[in-house]
Design an enzyme around this catalytic site. Structure first.
Site, PDB file in Angstrom:
ATOM      1  CE  LYS A  14      -8.484  -5.484   3.350  1.00  0.00           C
ATOM      2  NZ  LYS A  14      -7.296  -4.632   3.173  1.00  0.00           N
ATOM      3  NE  ARG A  89      -4.543  -9.308  -0.530  1.00  0.00           N
ATOM      4  CZ  ARG A  89      -4.869  -9.189   0.760  1.00  0.00           C
ATOM      5  NH1 ARG A  89      -5.882  -9.836   1.243  1.00  0.00           N
ATOM      6  NH2 ARG A  89      -4.157  -8.414   1.545  1.00  0.00           N
ATOM      7  NE  ARG A 146       1.124  -6.388   3.777  1.00  0.00           N
ATOM      8  CZ  ARG A 146       1.108  -5.943   5.047  1.00  0.00           C
ATOM      9  NH1 ARG A 146       2.235  -5.752   5.700  1.00  0.00           N
ATOM     10  NH2 ARG A 146      -0.032  -5.711   5.635  1.00  0.00           N
TER      11      ARG A 146
HETATM   12  P1  ADP Z   1      -3.359  -6.744   4.715  1.00  0.00           P
HETATM   13  O1  ADP Z   1      -4.597  -6.459   3.904  1.00  0.00           O
HETATM   14  O2  ADP Z   1      -3.289  -5.894   5.939  1.00  0.00           O
HETATM   15  O3  ADP Z   1      -2.104  -6.773   3.917  1.00  0.00           O
HETATM   16  P2  ADP Z   1      -4.181  -9.526   5.139  1.00  0.00           P
HETATM   17  O4  ADP Z   1      -4.216 -10.027   6.525  1.00  0.00           O
HETATM   18  O5  ADP Z   1      -5.458  -9.420   4.378  1.00  0.00           O
HETATM   19  O6  ADP Z   1      -3.435  -8.159   5.305  1.00  0.00           O
HETATM   20  O7  ADP Z   1      -3.165 -10.411   4.254  1.00  0.00           O
HETATM   21  C1  ADP Z   1      -1.827 -10.627   4.612  1.00  0.00           C
HETATM   22  C2  ADP Z   1      -1.109 -11.400   3.494  1.00  0.00           C
HETATM   23  O8  ADP Z   1      -1.775 -12.666   3.267  1.00  0.00           O
HETATM   24  C3  ADP Z   1      -1.105 -10.728   2.116  1.00  0.00           C
HETATM   25  O9  ADP Z   1      -0.052  -9.810   1.967  1.00  0.00           O
HETATM   26  C4  ADP Z   1      -0.951 -11.959   1.194  1.00  0.00           C
HETATM   27  O10 ADP Z   1       0.379 -12.423   1.163  1.00  0.00           O
HETATM   28  C5  ADP Z   1      -1.783 -13.030   1.884  1.00  0.00           C
HETATM   29  N1  ADP Z   1      -3.177 -13.043   1.407  1.00  0.00           N
HETATM   30  C6  ADP Z   1      -4.286 -12.732   2.150  1.00  0.00           C
HETATM   31  N2  ADP Z   1      -5.403 -12.848   1.401  1.00  0.00           N
HETATM   32  C7  ADP Z   1      -5.002 -13.234   0.148  1.00  0.00           C
HETATM   33  C8  ADP Z   1      -5.681 -13.492  -1.087  1.00  0.00           C
HETATM   34  N3  ADP Z   1      -7.013 -13.372  -1.189  1.00  0.00           N
HETATM   35  N4  ADP Z   1      -4.940 -13.865  -2.165  1.00  0.00           N
HETATM   36  C9  ADP Z   1      -3.621 -13.999  -2.074  1.00  0.00           C
HETATM   37  N5  ADP Z   1      -2.904 -13.748  -0.950  1.00  0.00           N
HETATM   38  C10 ADP Z   1      -3.583 -13.371   0.151  1.00  0.00           C
END
Ligand code: ADP
Length: 192
Positions: A14, A89, A146
């Site tokens: 992404k 999410r 995750r």
């Molecule tokens: P990836 O998709 O590579 O796991 P992100 O950078 O999108 O990484 O997110 C890293 C972490 O941030 C997630 O594992 C979560 O803990 C938190 N996070 C990010 N976006 C959200 C969201 N929309 N709702 C809840 N937690 C989030």
């Protein structure tokens, strides 16, 4: 306005594809992961609380990320459109986003869903962990947590937007350019 959600499991590409899409279509990139990491870097109370959750591979509370997105939308009143990355999410986040966009008389046009096998995801994230400085990318248990969280909570987001016939599945394996071309083909069906 053109509003797009780039959707897919952690490690599906992404971040890489977002950079190319915003450059090509002049969209404002909103990544909740990036917003949370800047709170962590600034050691704000929100950042300190979020880091503990993120380091376990769990999702931070809906109200926290919804609040961040709401502020980011308000801070960009003249944007041509938004590219949402890592958000929504959960179904609650999807419903909240639809409400926020409705207030701006706009909506999500398209959900681009990147599909990548689980073993490829783990491999990519461990590789990224060697250089990203992200503590959640260095431990295989956190990476798997995750992915579990993604299947348990986040995959429902695609089901939510499928009801409105907005989801396009894109193969997330291949070269960066091949994947970008497949994404662009879908975006080009919408005019700005
Ligand atoms: P990836 O998709 O590579 O796991 P992100 O950078 O999108 O990484 O997110 C890293 C972490 O941030 C997630 O594992 C979560 O803990 C938190 N996070 C990010 N976006 C959200 C969201 N929309 N709702 C809840 N937690 C989030």
């Amino acid at each position: 306005m053109l509003n797009i959600i780039l959707f897919g499991p952690p490690g599906s590409g992404k971040g890489t594809q977002s950079e190319k899409l915003i450059a090509q279509y002049g969209l404002k990139h909103l990544s909740t992961g990036d917003l949370l990491r800047s709170e962590i870097a600034a050691q704000t109370p929100l950042g300190i609380e979020a880091k503990a959750i993120m380091d376990k591979g769990h999702l931070v509370p809906d109200e926290v990320v919804i609040g961040m997105i709401s502020s980011a939308l308000e801070a960009n009143p003249t944007a041509n459109g938004f590219l949402f990355d890592g958000f929504p999410r959960t179904e609650a986040q999807s419903i909240a986003l639809d409400g926020l966009l409705e207030l701006k008389n706009t909506e999500i046009a398209l959900v681009l869903s990147l599909e990548v096998s689980e073993e490829e995801l783990v491999k990519r994230l461990l590789q990224r962990g060697l250089t990203s400085g992200r503590s959640d990318d260095t431990n295989e248990n956190v990476i798997r947590a995750r992915i579990v969280e993604y299947h348990k909570k986040t995959s429902v987001v695609a089901d939510y937007y499928k009801k409105f016939d907005k989801v396009k599945n894109i193969k997330g394996e291949g070269t960066v350019d091949e994947i970008f071309n497949a994404l662009s083909e879908e975006v080009n069906k919408f005019s700005l």
